[in-house]
Design a protein around this motif. Structure first.
Motif, short mmCIF file in Angstrom:
data_model
loop_
_atom_site.label_atom_id
_atom_site.label_comp_id
_atom_site.label_asym_id
_atom_site.label_seq_id
_atom_site.Cartn_x
_atom_site.Cartn_y
_atom_site.Cartn_z
N ARG A 19 6.91 1.34 -0.99
CA ARG A 19 6.86 0.23 -0.25
C ARG A 19 5.38 0.37 0.58
O ARG A 19 4.17 -0.65 0.35
CB ARG A 19 7.69 -0.06 1.07
CG ARG A 19 7.93 -1.65 1.59
CD ARG A 19 8.71 -2.04 2.52
NE ARG A 19 9.69 -2.05 1.59
CZ ARG A 19 11.27 -1.38 1.43
NH1 ARG A 19 11.59 -0.17 2.57
NH2 ARG A 19 12.19 -1.39 0.54
N ARG A 20 4.87 1.50 1.12
CA ARG A 20 4.17 1.76 1.85
C ARG A 20 3.05 2.06 1.05
O ARG A 20 1.73 1.49 1.22
CB ARG A 20 4.05 2.88 2.57
CG ARG A 20 4.49 3.43 3.70
CD ARG A 20 4.71 4.41 4.31
NE ARG A 20 4.92 5.88 3.57
CZ ARG A 20 5.97 6.14 3.86
NH1 ARG A 20 7.03 6.30 4.25
NH2 ARG A 20 5.97 7.21 2.81
N ALA A 21 3.24 2.52 -0.54
CA ALA A 21 1.37 2.11 -1.23
C ALA A 21 0.75 1.20 -2.32
O ALA A 21 0.66 0.55 -1.52
CB ALA A 21 1.75 3.27 -2.13
N ASN A 35 2.12 9.04 -7.14
CA ASN A 35 2.11 10.29 -6.12
C ASN A 35 3.51 10.02 -5.80
O ASN A 35 3.40 10.73 -4.74
CB ASN A 35 1.70 8.70 -5.62
CG ASN A 35 0.01 8.89 -5.94
OD1 ASN A 35 -0.56 9.67 -6.41
ND2 ASN A 35 -0.61 7.67 -5.02
N GLN A 75 2.02 -1.40 -0.47
CA GLN A 75 0.92 -3.01 1.08
C GLN A 75 -0.11 -2.32 1.08
O GLN A 75 -0.87 -3.02 1.78
CB GLN A 75 2.27 -2.54 1.94
CG GLN A 75 3.02 -2.96 2.79
CD GLN A 75 4.40 -2.27 4.11
OE1 GLN A 75 3.99 -2.02 4.49
NE2 GLN A 75 5.02 -3.56 4.05
N GLU A 76 -0.55 -0.61 1.56
CA GLU A 76 -1.76 -0.03 1.13
C GLU A 76 -2.98 -0.95 0.56
O GLU A 76 -4.21 -1.22 0.67
CB GLU A 76 -2.34 0.71 0.96
CG GLU A 76 -1.58 2.14 2.52
CD GLU A 76 -1.29 3.42 1.89
OE1 GLU A 76 -1.93 3.78 0.74
OE2 GLU A 76 -0.60 3.74 3.18
N ARG A 77 -2.41 -1.17 -0.87
CA ARG A 77 -3.25 -1.41 -2.31
C ARG A 77 -3.17 -3.38 -1.83
O ARG A 77 -3.76 -3.66 -2.55
CB ARG A 77 -2.80 -0.56 -3.18
CG ARG A 77 -2.87 0.40 -3.80
CD ARG A 77 -2.19 1.26 -4.34
NE ARG A 77 -2.77 2.53 -5.36
CZ ARG A 77 -1.26 3.43 -4.62
NH1 ARG A 77 -1.09 3.45 -4.12
NH2 ARG A 77 -2.11 4.82 -5.03
N GLY A 78 -2.55 -3.99 -1.20
CA GLY A 78 -2.18 -4.97 -1.20
C GLY A 78 -1.37 -5.55 -1.84
O GLY A 78 -1.61 -6.95 -2.30
N ALA A 127 1.15 3.94 -7.96
CA ALA A 127 2.00 4.17 -6.91
C ALA A 127 3.13 5.27 -7.36
O ALA A 127 3.64 6.12 -6.52
CB ALA A 127 3.11 3.19 -6.40
#
Length: 156
Positions: free
Chosen positions: A149-151, A104, A153-156, A101
């Motif tokens: 935070r978004r990254a 990126n 959350q996407e990865r769990g 994360a």
């Protein structure tokens, strides 16, 4: 002596021992044994005898606290078959996800996060190092944290 002072001495010692009843009983017993051994030397006035007993009990408890903190806590020896090896895979996986994360983020955001969170520097210190205003550093951190935070959350 026990009939006259036993209950008040026990209540006093219970408070000193953190309400450990077994330890408190041992302290009261040791205190009364010391009183019995020193019976010829003790002042027989009730208030003086009470003060002596409470002082001796307090000193016994203090010695107990000191000896408990001086030696290591005893633990049961485990069977060699039941000794577990900590599983570090969860930590490793989490570190890999955070690392990915961070990769990126833009270089500016990544630098701001590394300087503030990982190197524990203030916003003003980072701003001086990077040669940008503190508001710019705050903005980069804000956007970087949202992206992380978004990254995550996407990865769990």
């Amino acid at each position: 002596m026990y009939q006259e002072f036993g209950s008040s001495l026990m209540a006093f010692v219970l408070k000193l021992t953190g309400h450990d009843r077994q330890w408190a009983e041992d302290v009261v017993q040791e205190t009364l044994i010391k009183a019995w051994r020193n019976a010829g030397k003790l002042d027989r006035q009730p208030e003086m005898l009470r003060a002596w007993l409470f002082t001796v009990a307090r000193r016994i408890v203090i010695d107990g606290w000191r000896s408990r903190s001086a030696r290591p806590q005893e633990v049961e020896e485990l069977e060699s078959d039941s000794i577990g090896v900590p599983d570090e895979s969860e930590k490793t996986l989490a570190a890999m996800i955070v690392y990915e994360a961070l990769r990126n983020l833009s270089p500016e955001q990544r630098e701001a996060v590394q300087q503030t969170y990982l190197r524990d520097r203030t916003v003003n210190e980072v701003a001086a190092t990077l040669g940008v205003p503190p508001g710019t550093v705050k903005s980069r951190i804000h956007h970087a944290v949202r992206a992380l935070r978004r990254a995550l959350q996407e990865r769990g």
